[in-house]
Design an enzyme around this catalytic site. Structure first.
Site, PDB file in Angstrom:
ATOM      1  N   GLU A 107       0.711  -1.208   0.010  1.00 54.32           N
ATOM      2  CA  GLU A 107       0.106  -0.128   0.016  1.00 54.32           C
ATOM      3  C   GLU A 107       0.916   1.337   0.023  1.00 54.32           C
ATOM      4  OE1 GLU A 107      -4.308  -1.358   2.088  1.00 54.32           O
ATOM      5  OE2 GLU A 107      -2.655  -0.845   3.569  1.00 54.32           O
ATOM      6  N   CYS A 120       3.393   8.693   0.915  1.00 46.54           N
ATOM      7  CA  CYS A 120       4.080   7.523   1.936  1.00 46.54           C
ATOM      8  C   CYS A 120       4.251   6.378   1.104  1.00 46.54           C
ATOM      9  CB  CYS A 120       3.236   7.505   2.941  1.00 46.54           C
ATOM     10  SG  CYS A 120       3.960   6.523   4.372  1.00 46.54           S
ATOM     11  N   CYS A 127       6.506  -6.266   7.259  1.00 45.52           N
ATOM     12  CA  CYS A 127       7.520  -5.785   8.119  1.00 45.52           C
ATOM     13  C   CYS A 127       7.864  -6.880   9.144  1.00 45.52           C
ATOM     14  CB  CYS A 127       7.113  -4.663   8.770  1.00 45.52           C
ATOM     15  SG  CYS A 127       8.563  -3.763   9.789  1.00 45.52           S
ATOM     16  N   CYS A 131       6.472  -4.708  15.858  1.00 44.61           N
ATOM     17  CA  CYS A 131       6.177  -3.595  16.934  1.00 44.61           C
ATOM     18  C   CYS A 131       4.460  -3.966  16.998  1.00 44.61           C
ATOM     19  CB  CYS A 131       6.191  -2.323  16.357  1.00 44.61           C
ATOM     20  SG  CYS A 131       7.865  -1.789  15.907  1.00 44.61           S
ATOM     21  N   CYS A 134       1.242  -1.785  15.626  1.00 39.91           N
ATOM     22  CA  CYS A 134       1.488  -1.597  14.143  1.00 39.91           C
ATOM     23  C   CYS A 134       0.919  -2.904  13.323  1.00 39.91           C
ATOM     24  CB  CYS A 134       2.734  -1.187  13.730  1.00 39.91           C
ATOM     25  SG  CYS A 134       2.997  -1.102  11.929  1.00 39.91           S
ATOM     26  N   CYS A 361      -0.646   6.414   9.937  1.00 41.13           N
ATOM     27  CA  CYS A 361       0.509   5.576  10.527  1.00 41.13           C
ATOM     28  C   CYS A 361       0.243   4.391  11.240  1.00 41.13           C
ATOM     29  CB  CYS A 361       1.599   6.591  11.382  1.00 41.13           C
ATOM     30  SG  CYS A 361       2.015   7.757  10.367  1.00 41.13           S
TER      31      CYS A 361
END
Length: 368
Positions: A107, A120, A127, A131, A134, A361
């Site tokens: 995305e 962005c 990932c 974390c 997220c 975010c």
């Protein structure tokens, strides 16, 4: 805390075939010669991609029709298909879900502000940093993106902005932030190559100022030091999220390898080498990292390590599916910002965009 695997380089499976963007100017010339064409065809192709933002052979009228399809087919293979695009904020925010040649989903988010248009982009599919607040990190790492796949997100966004697909009419893309899916410094070589393609003037690149490009990291210390020596003027954004090691070991698991002091020392090295102000990202989470003493400690440490070359972006936590955490109340947020500012460290709250389309975010999950 359970030990979490920290993946710093994904397998090469799934990377797309060779693309013009992956090649240097000399390699592009060699590639067109291999195809039986004159070397100057490489510059023509580059002008179309970087200058005119097109990969449509029909638009390349300066190249003989007999050569166009072959050159485009060999050197501009299709990198992404847009699965869907969602907009919000009265059309000022546009999130694109893109499917790569191997089915991988990523995305990117295009945002219009009064003084700029920013995209962005993702550097990895998924990932590996894990974390827990997220959505991308909770999904795990699928693979690294190629240089061309990173840059293609920027080209697509630049074309969308130019063609008026953002609210407010046509606009020129001015800023690029590598803060989408993935840890950019875990895909270091391709990210650095992508920055050059984004910033070099056409026909070598898209011609966006290095000072308008931001590269984020959760704190891969050796890579930060390496980035400092690249001779680039991009902004470094460090996702710190708490100033104390005890909590950061949980919020940002890579902290079990490189502690807060090491991360801030690396950030200082970057600031000293480049003269660029470092951005500290801090997702404010209710009753987790929003205590006054943490604000005081954050201000103290940043003043100690970075002096005037730092700015804190407080990010109200964006909700993700299944998360038990929430954003801090506004009075707590205001007091946190006040205390950091009182320590002599500039601190502001980031304008949250795209929450209702999961484009903010920490919300990018690339679900088909």
């Amino acid at each position: 805390m359970t030990s979490l695997p920290l993946v710093f380089d994904a397998p090469k499976r799934g990377l797309p075939p060779r693309h013009l963007v992956d090649l240097s100017a000399e390699e592009r010339q060699a590639a067109v010669v291999e195809l039986g064409e004159r070397p100057f065809r490489a510059r023509q192709l580059s002008n179309h991609y970087f200058g005119r933002l097109t990969v449509d052979p029909e638009a390349m009228t300066d190249i003989p029709a007999a050569s166009r399809e072959r050159l485009v087919g060999e050197l501009m293979p299709r990198l992404f298909t847009e699965v869907r695009a969602l907009t919000c904020d009265e059309g000022a925010t546009r999130k694109a879900l893109l499917r790569a040649h191997d089915g991988t989903l990523v995305e990117s988010v295009l945002m219009r502000y009064p003084d700029r248009a920013t995209v962005c982009v993702s550097s990895q599919a998924g990932c590996g940093m894990a974390c827990p607040f997220c959505a991308t990190g909770q999904g795990g790492l699928t693979r690294n993106l190629s240089t061309a796949e990173i840059v293609e997100q920027v080209r697509l966004a630049a074309a969308a902005a130019r063609d008026g697909r953002l609210g407010g009419g046509p606009v020129r893309l001015s800023n690029v932030v590598l803060m989408g899916m993935g840890e950019p410094l875990a895909n270091y070589r391709r990210v650095i190559a992508a920055v050059h393609r984004i910033c070099d003037p056409a026909p070598a690149g898209l011609g966006i100022s290095q000072r308008s490009v931001t590269v984020s990291t959760v704190g891969l210390v050796p890579a930060i030091h390496k980035l400092a020596d690249e001779g680039l003027a991009v902004t470094l954004a460090v996702s710190l999220h708490t100033p104390d090691d005890e909590l950061r070991d949980t919020l940002v698991p890579v902290n079990t390898r490189w502690k807060v002091a090491e991360v801030l020392a690396a950030a200082r090295h970057y600031a000293e080498r480049t003269g660029r102000r470092v951005s500290i990202e801090y997702a404010l989470i209710r009753d987790i990292n929003d205590q006054p003493w943490r604000a005081d400690l954050l201000g103290q440490l940043l003043h100690q390590y970075l002096g005037a070359l730092v700015h804190v972006n407080v990010i109200p936590l964006n909700p993700t599916p299944g998360s038990q955490w929430d954003a801090s109340p506004k009075p707590v947020e205001r007091e946190f910002v006040r205390r950091v500012n009182a320590a002599g460290v500039p601190c502001t709250v980031r304008d949250t965009r795209g929450q209702e389309i999961a484009a903010a975010c920490g919300q990018l999950a690339a679900q088909g």
